[in-house]
Write a protein that holds these residues in place. Structure first.
Motif, PDB file in Angstrom:
ATOM      1  N   THR A   1      24.353 -73.415  -3.717  1.00 46.16           N
ATOM      2  CA  THR A   1      23.239 -74.325  -3.961  1.00 46.16           C
ATOM      3  C   THR A   1      23.696 -75.470  -4.859  1.00 46.16           C
ATOM      4  N   THR A   2      22.905 -76.539  -4.870  1.00 48.00           N
ATOM      5  CA  THR A   2      23.277 -77.708  -5.657  1.00 48.00           C
ATOM      6  C   THR A   2      23.407 -77.395  -7.153  1.00 48.00           C
TER       7      THR A   2
ATOM      8  N   ASN B   1      24.861 -84.012  -2.720  1.00 47.68           N
ATOM      9  CA  ASN B   1      24.952 -82.652  -2.184  1.00 47.68           C
ATOM     10  C   ASN B   1      23.653 -82.235  -1.503  1.00 47.68           C
ATOM     11  N   ARG B   2      22.525 -82.617  -2.056  1.00 49.25           N
ATOM     12  CA  ARG B   2      21.237 -82.301  -1.425  1.00 49.25           C
ATOM     13  C   ARG B   2      21.098 -83.011  -0.076  1.00 49.25           C
TER      14      ARG B   2
ATOM     15  N   CYS C   1      31.321 -75.323  -1.171  1.00 48.17           N
ATOM     16  CA  CYS C   1      30.319 -76.155  -0.529  1.00 48.17           C
ATOM     17  C   CYS C   1      29.133 -75.363  -0.005  1.00 48.17           C
ATOM     18  N   ARG C   2      29.212 -74.006   0.003  1.00 50.63           N
ATOM     19  CA  ARG C   2      28.099 -73.202   0.516  1.00 50.63           C
ATOM     20  C   ARG C   2      27.100 -72.833  -0.561  1.00 50.63           C
TER      21      ARG C   2
ATOM     22  N   ASN D   1      23.211 -81.042   2.393  1.00 51.50           N
ATOM     23  CA  ASN D   1      22.566 -79.773   2.763  1.00 51.50           C
ATOM     24  C   ASN D   1      21.339 -79.992   3.643  1.00 51.50           C
TER      25      ASN D   1
ATOM     26  N   GLU E   1      28.003 -77.971   7.354  1.00 51.73           N
ATOM     27  CA  GLU E   1      27.130 -77.049   6.640  1.00 51.73           C
ATOM     28  C   GLU E   1      25.970 -76.570   7.512  1.00 51.73           C
ATOM     29  N   LYS E   2      25.679 -77.253   8.620  1.00 55.45           N
ATOM     30  CA  LYS E   2      24.609 -76.830   9.512  1.00 55.45           C
ATOM     31  C   LYS E   2      25.027 -75.647  10.352  1.00 55.45           C
TER      32      LYS E   2
END
Length: 809
Positions: A299-300, A351-352, A296-297, A355, A374-375
């Motif tokens: 990029t898309t 996903n975007r 999950c870390r 993020n 994710e933040k």
């Protein structure tokens, strides 16, 4: 909309259809002055009505006769309007000697009842054929049912049913159109007519087509409801846990939309190339499951690349297999493309949003900073204590159940259950019957179904078989007459043929072994005199000045089974005719239906062989391991055999309808098998660990796909149409069998004897750069600081790998 039963249920290039076209030009029917319904080569245009006494009393009662006579007169006066002309039955009927032909009208003749009362009736009956005053034969079992009893002791007739058929002439397009209009008026009359004495059960020549169309239109609402239900169910499965603002709820609608677009595109493409022809959302769950298991870390783009690396091969194998197995699987091909492009784009958008900390339902809104993990800074020490949301919440429960299968006791239980399953499966499949009655295609409350069921119960409408000599032969020669007589005798001896009934102008002319006619001319003159004496045979003999161009005689089936044995009898008759080396066509208007019954099982076997070959080729391209392919094919065979057995226990038979559904189920069998075997091959560890890992990766998507499919077709269980109900039963059974095999039987067997083929995953660009950097810095003594920097970074990366593994778990 295609509702013509000839196009829907009759094999392409049917022998019966070709024979029909040939006979139609060879022996035309005279509808204006010499019509006999047994000579018609198709079902014609008609209105049929069955009378059955309400109190089960005899049809011969005086009050019943008066009521039936009244109804007969009312039907005669049913009117239609065409080109400003008012027409009734007498204007459009098929005629004989200037009189409208109504089959069964001997019931209205006084001489018929007089002959019963004076006990002379049996002198006018020969082989079940009653000869009326005009010399016309009538088959009594077709008029009064097969339970008819005529008693000379009581001077009466015992039967509680009667059948009238009002025949309409056809020929020109206008006559056919007028006949169809009168049929609708006939139906309208009996829809509203009620009698207190007799029950009127009615039908017309197009009733089956009309009722099929009505069923499809009525059940279309249920089909529409299935898509709505699938969207709701898929959305619930994808967003069970977590806050609504961060859930992938919209992906359920995107996945179902991709499937709908695939079906529409396939339908449109087939229509574009001239194929008049009329899949599932399991790929959606597999893609989303692979997405949840990715890092999950990242990029898309990289996360989406990992997603399709993990699941792309398996969904490609199943889609290619289905396309090749069905040969014209355009809808499947479009579904595959839409799932990858449209649903894949939806996953990327989701996903975007995550993020960017945006609301996944309203993209313009921002979520609170603490709503997404994710933040958090990537190396925050508090990040380990935060439990990630499980994307597929039933995974924990499923794994607890499945792991018990891999203990020694669990394996033993699974093995015993599977042995019992094999025994019950092969026994049920061996008992599976084939065949289908036309009434099964119609709604339970349909008037046409009531008519067909009554015909099956009360009448023995065994088809007459026409033997047409379609070329001139020397009829006057004794050797040819003997060959024809031998053919008739051999045909009567076939199992399923009536041993008695024969309608033959040759036999009535009393031609024996002696050469009565020395030349062709005298023979032709004799035949002309014979047809003038018995005009019933005028339509059976076509002559010119010098030759008999064509002729025919009739035999009859002695039973009808509504299965492949009827088709077998048709083939035996054709083979017998071919062996006689006479120019003869054997034909009945029901042969086309018997042909499709005979072709059902060979088509199922052929389609299964094609599907297995397609599976073998496609799987070897992506998984070059023979043991894996054998596992997939053997599981497919057991699933399909189990499906046939369960359908037998569910009182279903193999027919042209279930054939399509069984062939479609082959694709589902392949889907379940391939996903598990591919996940097993791409996992690491011992066989046992890899089997558990396969269920961990693919178990939940398979469960969600099968359950969503069952929910999607649930409404069809309440459909009026037999086609939709059998579709529901077939899909329900194959989904249950597929889920059990994929999550229980197949993984346990793979843990015993699964392939040892090793899967080597290609490393990403980041992993490649890191390995090169590590190797280069470890082999140099000139850059200690860089080497120290790399060494310091390494624990952090190892910790990240542990964290990533923890998040996946």
């Amino acid at each position: 909309m295609i509702t013509d039963t000839n196009k829907l249920f009759i094999p392409i290039d049917s022998q019966a259809i070709r024979d029909h076209l040939k006979i139609k030009d060879l022996l035309p029917i005279n509808y204006l002055d010499s019509y006999y319904s047994h000579q018609d080569i198709d079902f014609g245009i008609f209105g049929d009505v069955l009378f059955r006494v309400y109190d089960q009393s005899m049809i011969a009662r005086q009050v019943v006769q008066e009521e039936i006579y009244r109804i007969h007169e009312l039907v005669q006066n049913v009117n239609i309007t065409y080109n400003n002309l008012t027409l009734n039955y007498s204007h459009i009927c098929a005629k004989r000697s200037q009189t409208c032909v109504v089959d069964g009208d001997i019931y209205l003749q006084k001489t018929f009842w007089q002959r019963i009362s004076d006990k002379s009736i049996y002198s006018y009956i020969n082989n079940g054929l009653y000869i009326d005053d005009d010399g016309v034969p009538h088959m009594l079992s077709v008029i009064f049912g097969h339970n008819l009893i005529i008693s000379n002791e009581t001077d009466t007739m015992y039967s509680n049913v009667l059948r009238f058929r009002f025949n309409i002439r056809q020929g020109t397009d206008d006559e056919i159109l007028i006949g169809r209009l009168w049929e609708q008026a006939f139906l309208e009359f009996f829809h509203h007519f009620k009698s207190t004495i007799v029950q009127c059960i009615y039908s017309v020549s197009t009733s089956i087509d009309q009722e099929l169309n009505s069923n499809i239109i009525l059940d279309t609402k249920l089909v529409t409801g299935t898509f709505v239900l699938m969207i709701i169910f898929a959305t619930i499965l994808l967003s069970w846990r977590g806050p609504l603002s961060t859930s992938p709820a919209f992906l359920g609608g995107v996945g179902v939309l991709a499937t709908c677009l695939g079906l529409i595109s396939g339908f449109g493409f087939c229509s574009l190339i001239g194929i008049p022809m009329c899949v599932g959302i399991d790929d959606m769950f597999i893609i989303y499951s692979a997405f949840c298991q990715s890092n999950c870390r990242e990029t898309t783009p990289k996360r989406l690349a990992r997603t399709f690396r993990a699941c792309g091969a398996s969904i490609t194998i199943t889609s290619l297999t289905d396309i090749l197995a069905f040969l014209i699987g355009f809808s499947i091909a479009f579904c595959y493309l839409y799932q990858i492009m449209l649903f894949g784009s939806g996953v990327a958008l989701y996903n975007r949003c995550i993020n960017a900390n945006c609301n996944t339902l309203l993209f313009c809104l921002k979520n609170s900073p603490h709503s997404l993990e994710e933040k958090q800074p990537p190396h925050n020490k508090h990040r380990r204590s935060i439990k990630p949301r499980n994307c597929l919440p039933i995974k924990d429960m499923l794994m607890r159940i499945v792991k018990s299968f891999f203990s020694p006791v669990g394996r033993t239980i699974v093995l015993v259950v599977y042995i019992v399953y094999i025994v019950a499966t092969f026994y049920g499949a061996s008992q599976m019957k084939n065949g289908m009655k036309l009434g099964q295609l119609l709604a339970d409350k349909s008037y046409a179904k009531t008519y067909l069921d009554t015909i099956d119960k009360e009448f023995r409408l065994y088809p007459l078989v026409q033997f047409i000599i379609y070329k001139p032969i020397p009829y006057w020669r004794n050797d040819y007459i003997k060959r024809i007589e031998m053919l008739i005798d051999q045909a009567k001896k076939l199992n399923g043929m009536d041993k008695q009934l024969e309608i033959s102008w040759l036999k009535l002319m009393n031609i024996n072994s002696n050469d009565i006619h020395k030349n062709q001319t005298s023979y032709i003159e004799t035949v002309r005199g014979f047809t003038n004496l018995l005009p019933i045979f005028q339509n059976d003999i076509v002559m010119n000045h010098t030759h008999i161009v064509a002729s025919r005689f009739y035999l009859q089936f002695g039973r009808v089974c509504y299965n492949s044995s009827d088709g077998q009898l048709v083939n035996e008759l054709r083979s017998l005719v071919k062996q006689s080396q006479l120019p003869i066509i054997v034909y009945s208007n029901l042969f086309k239906f018997y042909e499709q019954m005979y072709e059902v099982f060979p088509n199922i076997v052929q389609s299964f062989i094609i599907a297995v070959e397609a599976m073998y080729i496609v799987t070897l391209l992506f998984i070059p391991d023979l043991q894996s392919v054998i596992c997939i094919i053997s599981t497919m065979i057991m699933m399909l055999t189990g499906l046939i057995a369960i359908l037998h226990y569910w009182n279903m038979t193999i027919s042209s309808v279930t054939m399509v559904e069984l062939i479609m189920s082959i694709g589902f069998c392949a889907d379940f098998c391939v996903h598990i075997v591919y996940a097993f091959l791409t996992s690491k560890g011992t066989r046992n660990q890899r089997a558990i890992a396969a269920i961990s990766h693919m178990g939940v998507p398979i469960f969600c796909a099968s359950s969503s499919t069952i929910v999607g077709v649930f409404f069809l269980a309440f459909a009026q149409s037999y086609l939709f109900r059998t579709f529901f039963k077939t899909i329900f059974v194959i989904m249950c069998l597929g889920t059990v095999h994929a999550l229980c039987f197949l993984p346990v067997f793979l843990s015993f004897c699964g392939p040892q083929w090793q899967y080597h995953e290609l490393e990403t660009d980041d992993e490649h750069d890191y390995r090169i950097k590590t190797v280069s810095t470890s082999n140099t003594d000139k850059l200690p600081n860089d080497h120290l920097l790399t060494t310091k970074q390494q624990p952090s990366l190892e910790g990240d790998d542990e964290l990533e593994q923890e998040e996946k778990t």
